[in-house]
Design a protein around this motif. Structure first.
Motif, short mmCIF file in Angstrom:
data_model
loop_
_atom_site.label_atom_id
_atom_site.label_comp_id
_atom_site.label_asym_id
_atom_site.label_seq_id
_atom_site.Cartn_x
_atom_site.Cartn_y
_atom_site.Cartn_z
N ALA A 167 0.81 -1.23 0.00
CA ALA A 167 0.00 0.00 0.00
C ALA A 167 0.84 1.28 0.00
O ALA A 167 0.45 2.29 -0.59
N SER A 168 2.01 1.25 0.65
CA SER A 168 2.83 2.47 0.75
C SER A 168 3.83 2.61 -0.39
O SER A 168 4.62 3.56 -0.41
N ARG A 169 3.79 1.69 -1.34
CA ARG A 169 4.80 1.69 -2.42
C ARG A 169 4.73 2.93 -3.29
O ARG A 169 5.73 3.34 -3.87
N PHE A 170 3.55 3.54 -3.42
CA PHE A 170 3.42 4.74 -4.27
C PHE A 170 4.23 5.92 -3.71
O PHE A 170 4.52 6.88 -4.41
N LEU A 171 4.61 5.83 -2.41
CA LEU A 171 5.42 6.87 -1.77
C LEU A 171 6.92 6.60 -1.85
O LEU A 171 7.73 7.52 -1.69
N THR A 172 7.28 5.36 -2.11
CA THR A 172 8.70 4.97 -2.02
C THR A 172 9.29 4.40 -3.31
O THR A 172 10.51 4.29 -3.43
N MET A 173 8.45 4.06 -4.27
CA MET A 173 8.91 3.35 -5.47
C MET A 173 9.89 4.19 -6.30
O MET A 173 9.59 5.34 -6.64
#
Length: 349
Positions: A167-173
């Motif tokens: 879920a948090s990948r859009f912030l770290t990818m």
């Protein structure tokens, strides 16, 4: 109350016109935003601002000069000769995109509903012809049904994705692509979609008497497009990189919500393609009526037959050839619209 309904109809039609085959399937979101990793959030925000600003500006200008079709607007903005040339190219673009939309509708019927590709094309063509008889009000009513359903489904996908491990990948990818490509992408995406949307946004602007309804409709419509972009990006990022191998990535994500939801989503993809297709055909018919002295119904049949013939080449082939060419033209068109001083336009009735 009447004004609120009008505002929502404008907003939903704006969203429905932009959300076509590539958007609804997830391919456009993947190619223009998600592939750039965490920068996707900022580039989607930029695209949202551009959709609100330029979409509203276009409708207000159309209202001020009472443009019959997008050709009237282009002539007023850019002069007789250049405006006419731009409109002619837009006509070719719209016919090409309509062929892509029709081919996409056939693919949905064939790949996901188990029906023959040609049957899918004919269902779309006949339904379009019937709806065109209702004019701009019919298009707005169609989008007032389809778009809220798409927004509800987007919310369901967000809720489902929020509980997933990625879920948090859009912030770290991270991404290997350069900054120039990342920031050029929302400009290209917005310009292309707005240059296509003028076919229906111009008639909406000229048919709406209340300029405040146009402004609020444009703001809500542009914000709605941004919301759906962000919802798609959020879900796609959580499933990267594996999701990129699917031709309809959002359909694969919808499958996680169960087979019933997936079927609803596939039907909504068709409805989004259909609503955009109808809108574009309507805009092309309005423009050609100014050039050709033929009845609107006969003109619609001629355009639909042309789209049917060109759709036989297939969805992917048409997409790969047509879209890059249209992108360059769209950037020029959007730049001219953005830099045009609306005070130069005098009231024209």
């Amino acid at each position: 109350m009447k004004n609120a309904v009008k505002i929502l109809q404008i907003a939903f039609t704006y969203i429905g016109t932009v959300v076509g085959a590539g958007f609804a399937t997830g391919q456009e979101i993947l190619q223009f935003f998600t592939r750039y990793g965490k920068l996707g959030i900022l580039t989607i925000l930029l695209a949202t601002v551009l959709f609100i600003w330029l979409g509203t500006k276009m409708m207000l200008l159309a209202n001020k000069i009472q443009a019959v079709s997008y050709e009237d607007l282009n002539r007023k903005l850019f002069g007789e000769k250049f405006g006419q040339a731009l409109s002619l190219f837009t006509l070719i673009v719209l016919l090409g995109v309509n062929s892509v939309m029709l081919a996409g509708a056939g693919s949905v019927f064939n790949e996901h509903l188990g029906l023959n590709y040609q049957i899918g094309l004919w269902i779309t063509l006949i339904s379009t012809y019937l709806l065109l008889g209702r004019g701009i009000s019919g298009i707005m009513k169609l989008n007032s049904i389809v778009v809220p359903m798409m927004i509800i489904l987007s919310l369901a996908i967000i809720i489902n994705t929020a509980g997933s491990p990625g879920a948090s990948r859009f912030l770290t990818m991270d991404t290997d692509t350069g900054l120039f490509s990342a920031w050029a992408s929302p400009l290209m995406y917005t310009a292309f979609n707005l240059s296509m949307a003028q076919a229906v946004l111009v008639p909406i602007g000229s048919h709406t008497r209340d300029r405040r309804a146009i402004i609020w409709g444009g703001v809500l419509g542009g914000a709605g497009v941004g919301f759906m972009l962000m919802a798609g990006h959020f879900a796609l990022s959580a499933n990267m990189p594996g999701i990129s191998q699917f031709e309809i990535p959002m359909g694969s994500i919808a499958q996680q919500l169960g087979s019933v939801i997936q079927l609803i989503y596939i039907l909504l993809i068709f409805m989004e393609i259909f609503s955009t297709f109808v809108s574009d055909i309507y805009g092309v018919t309005l423009q050609l009526r100014q050039r050709i002295n033929v009845s609107p119904r006969l003109l619609s049949v001629m355009i639909l037959c042309l789209c049917y013939i060109t759709s036989q080449f297939g969805f992917s082939t048409l997409l790969s050839i047509l879209y890059p060419m249209f992108g360059i033209f769209s950037l020029l068109w959007a730049a001219l619209l953005a830099t045009y001083n609306s005070k130069q336009i005098t009231n024209h009735k």
